[in-house]
Design a protein around this motif. Structure first.
Motif, PDB file in Angstrom:
ATOM      1  N   SER A  68     -92.103 -78.789  53.832  1.00 11.73           N
ATOM      2  CA  SER A  68     -92.563 -78.834  55.221  1.00 11.73           C
ATOM      3  C   SER A  68     -93.150 -80.189  55.594  1.00 11.73           C
ATOM      4  O   SER A  68     -93.711 -80.329  56.685  1.00 11.73           O
ATOM      5  N   CYS A  69     -93.039 -81.162  54.703  1.00 14.50           N
ATOM      6  CA  CYS A  69     -93.607 -82.496  54.938  1.00 14.50           C
ATOM      7  C   CYS A  69     -92.480 -83.501  55.169  1.00 14.50           C
ATOM      8  O   CYS A  69     -91.829 -83.931  54.202  1.00 14.50           O
ATOM      9  N   PRO A  70     -92.221 -83.891  56.414  1.00 16.38           N
ATOM     10  CA  PRO A  70     -91.136 -84.845  56.678  1.00 16.38           C
ATOM     11  C   PRO A  70     -91.369 -86.179  55.970  1.00 16.38           C
ATOM     12  O   PRO A  70     -92.497 -86.666  55.875  1.00 16.38           O
ATOM     13  N   ASN A  71     -90.281 -86.725  55.454  1.00 22.03           N
ATOM     14  CA  ASN A  71     -90.278 -88.052  54.823  1.00 22.03           C
ATOM     15  C   ASN A  71     -91.127 -88.148  53.562  1.00 22.03           C
ATOM     16  O   ASN A  71     -91.450 -89.246  53.115  1.00 22.03           O
ATOM     17  N   PHE A  72     -91.465 -87.008  52.984  1.00 24.06           N
ATOM     18  CA  PHE A  72     -92.224 -87.002  51.742  1.00 24.06           C
ATOM     19  C   PHE A  72     -91.322 -86.526  50.604  1.00 24.06           C
ATOM     20  O   PHE A  72     -90.595 -85.538  50.756  1.00 24.06           O
ATOM     21  N   THR A  73     -91.363 -87.223  49.474  1.00 26.38           N
ATOM     22  CA  THR A  73     -90.588 -86.845  48.303  1.00 26.38           C
ATOM     23  C   THR A  73     -91.536 -86.419  47.197  1.00 26.38           C
ATOM     24  O   THR A  73     -92.284 -87.251  46.666  1.00 26.38           O
ATOM     25  N   PRO A  74     -91.562 -85.139  46.834  1.00 30.89           N
ATOM     26  CA  PRO A  74     -92.466 -84.693  45.771  1.00 30.89           C
ATOM     27  C   PRO A  74     -91.977 -85.139  44.403  1.00 30.89           C
ATOM     28  O   PRO A  74     -90.832 -85.593  44.257  1.00 30.89           O
ATOM     29  N   GLU A  75     -92.839 -85.010  43.427  1.00 31.67           N
ATOM     30  CA  GLU A  75     -92.472 -85.399  42.072  1.00 31.67           C
ATOM     31  C   GLU A  75     -91.298 -84.550  41.587  1.00 31.67           C
ATOM     32  O   GLU A  75     -91.185 -83.367  41.918  1.00 31.67           O
ATOM     33  N   PRO A  76     -90.389 -85.133  40.822  1.00 31.54           N
ATOM     34  CA  PRO A  76     -89.227 -84.378  40.347  1.00 31.54           C
ATOM     35  C   PRO A  76     -89.621 -83.360  39.293  1.00 31.54           C
ATOM     36  O   PRO A  76     -90.699 -83.436  38.690  1.00 31.54           O
ATOM     37  N   LEU A  77     -88.755 -82.416  39.084  1.00 27.78           N
ATOM     38  CA  LEU A  77     -88.937 -81.472  37.991  1.00 27.78           C
ATOM     39  C   LEU A  77     -88.680 -82.195  36.665  1.00 27.78           C
ATOM     40  O   LEU A  77     -88.045 -83.256  36.634  1.00 27.78           O
ATOM     41  N   PRO A  78     -89.157 -81.649  35.558  1.00 32.21           N
ATOM     42  CA  PRO A  78     -88.921 -82.301  34.252  1.00 32.21           C
ATOM     43  C   PRO A  78     -87.432 -82.492  33.979  1.00 32.21           C
ATOM     44  O   PRO A  78     -86.583 -81.744  34.487  1.00 32.21           O
ATOM     45  N   ALA A  79     -87.128 -83.484  33.173  1.00 31.78           N
ATOM     46  CA  ALA A  79     -85.728 -83.773  32.849  1.00 31.78           C
ATOM     47  C   ALA A  79     -85.068 -82.601  32.142  1.00 31.78           C
ATOM     48  O   ALA A  79     -83.882 -82.322  32.337  1.00 31.78           O
ATOM     49  N   ASP A  80     -85.814 -81.896  31.310  1.00 31.62           N
ATOM     50  CA  ASP A  80     -85.279 -80.755  30.573  1.00 31.62           C
ATOM     51  C   ASP A  80     -85.947 -79.478  31.080  1.00 31.62           C
ATOM     52  O   ASP A  80     -87.147 -79.284  30.921  1.00 31.62           O
TER      53      ASP A  80
END
Length: 302
Positions: free
Chosen positions: A186-198
């Motif tokens: 719900s936050c425009p132009n915001f990129t949250p931290e990615p999920l773990p690689a595994d």
């Protein structure tokens, strides 16, 4: 120099670049008054109003912050409730560490606006002493003939560190991240931290094809197709395996959802994924599965 970006059309108008002067980017909403561009002075005024409102709320001066609300917003959000909710959030989050404006978008008399005037929308993120995860947007409005911007709308989403840790402890760190990533949608132009690689912890196979073959031959498996995904339910193991169709950007992928017993009288929902596609696409598929299943994604008849 002004670099004008008209949103929704992808239209870009940019004067010749001057080496000594970086462009000032102005984002204007589609449908805004033709040819209108906010002045640098107007932008400074809007940014000052945005900063002042946030400074007042962080300082706990709720009457002064509430006085900055538009008449309609203030009527729908009385001072007592405004102050109580802002104080609860301030206590949970702790002191402000940093705030960042991600994008400022402008509009003048856009179609569908409830009132005429100039609108400045601040998409932002912030970090607090007790909440690293916070984002949202604030809509400021300058009425015709008015001298000051007023706050017309606030949309905020945050997950304080204590709540994040509680979700991680009760379910898993991945589940806590999924909750945050869904809030951040719900936050425009915001990129949250990615999920773990595994994301495969809890899946006992090394490939999607191996999982599909092995699970399908277990006794008592119920097989269905839901939104194109092949869903295999293993009630004996309290697990659901969802295999992406070839048409999915995440293909080949499988998401496993299951319930683990925790002590004698409690349980915890788990999610894991094997995905052989692009990382961002795989994360999006995991997000969608969590969203569709409400964070506690597996239930079985007892």
């Amino acid at each position: 120099m002004i670099r004008i970006v008209v949103l929704a059309l992808g239209l870009l108008v940019s004067p010749p670049l001057l080496a000594q002067s970086p462009p000032r980017e102005v984002n204007i909403q589609m449908g805004s008054e033709a040819g209108w561009v906010p002045s640098d002075t107007l932008e400074q005024q809007a940014r000052a109003a945005f900063d002042r409102f946030n400074a007042l709320t962080e300082a706990g001066d709720y009457p002064a912050a509430h006085a900055m609300l538009s008449d309609s917003f203030a009527a729908a959000y009385p001072l007592a409730r405004f102050g109580e909710q802002r104080e609860e959030g301030r206590i949970a989050r702790g002191a402000l560490v940093s705030r960042k404006v991600l994008q400022l978008t402008w509009a003048k008399d856009p179609p569908g606006a409830p009132v005429p005037g100039i609108f400045a929308v601040f998409d932002s993120s912030a970090r607090f002493a007790q909440a690293e995860r916070f984002c949202g947007y604030t809509v400021l409005h300058l009425a015709p003939g008015a001298s000051d911007f007023r706050v017309m709308r606030i949309e905020e989403n945050g997950l304080d560190d204590a709540t994040f840790a509680a979700i991680a402890a009760q379910h898993s760190p991945v589940q806590a991240l999924l909750v945050w990533r869904l809030l951040a949608r719900s936050c425009p132009n915001f990129t949250p931290e990615p999920l773990p690689a595994d994301l495969s912890a809890g899946i006992e196979y090394t490939s999607v094809a191996e999982a599909r073959t092995a699970v399908a031959v277990r006794p008592g498996i119920d097989t269905r197709t839901i939104n194109g995904w092949t869903v295999l339910t293993d009630e004996a193991a309290r697990a659901i395996w969802s295999f992406a169709p070839e048409s999915s950007p995440a293909y080949p992928a499988v998401i496993k959802r299951w319930v683990d017993a925790v002590g004698e009288n409690a349980s915890a929902a788990r999610m894991a994924m094997l995905c052989e596609g692009d990382k961002r696409t795989c994360d999006a598929a995991m997000d969608d599965m969590a969203l569709k299943n409400g964070f506690t994604p597996v239930s079985f008849e007892q």
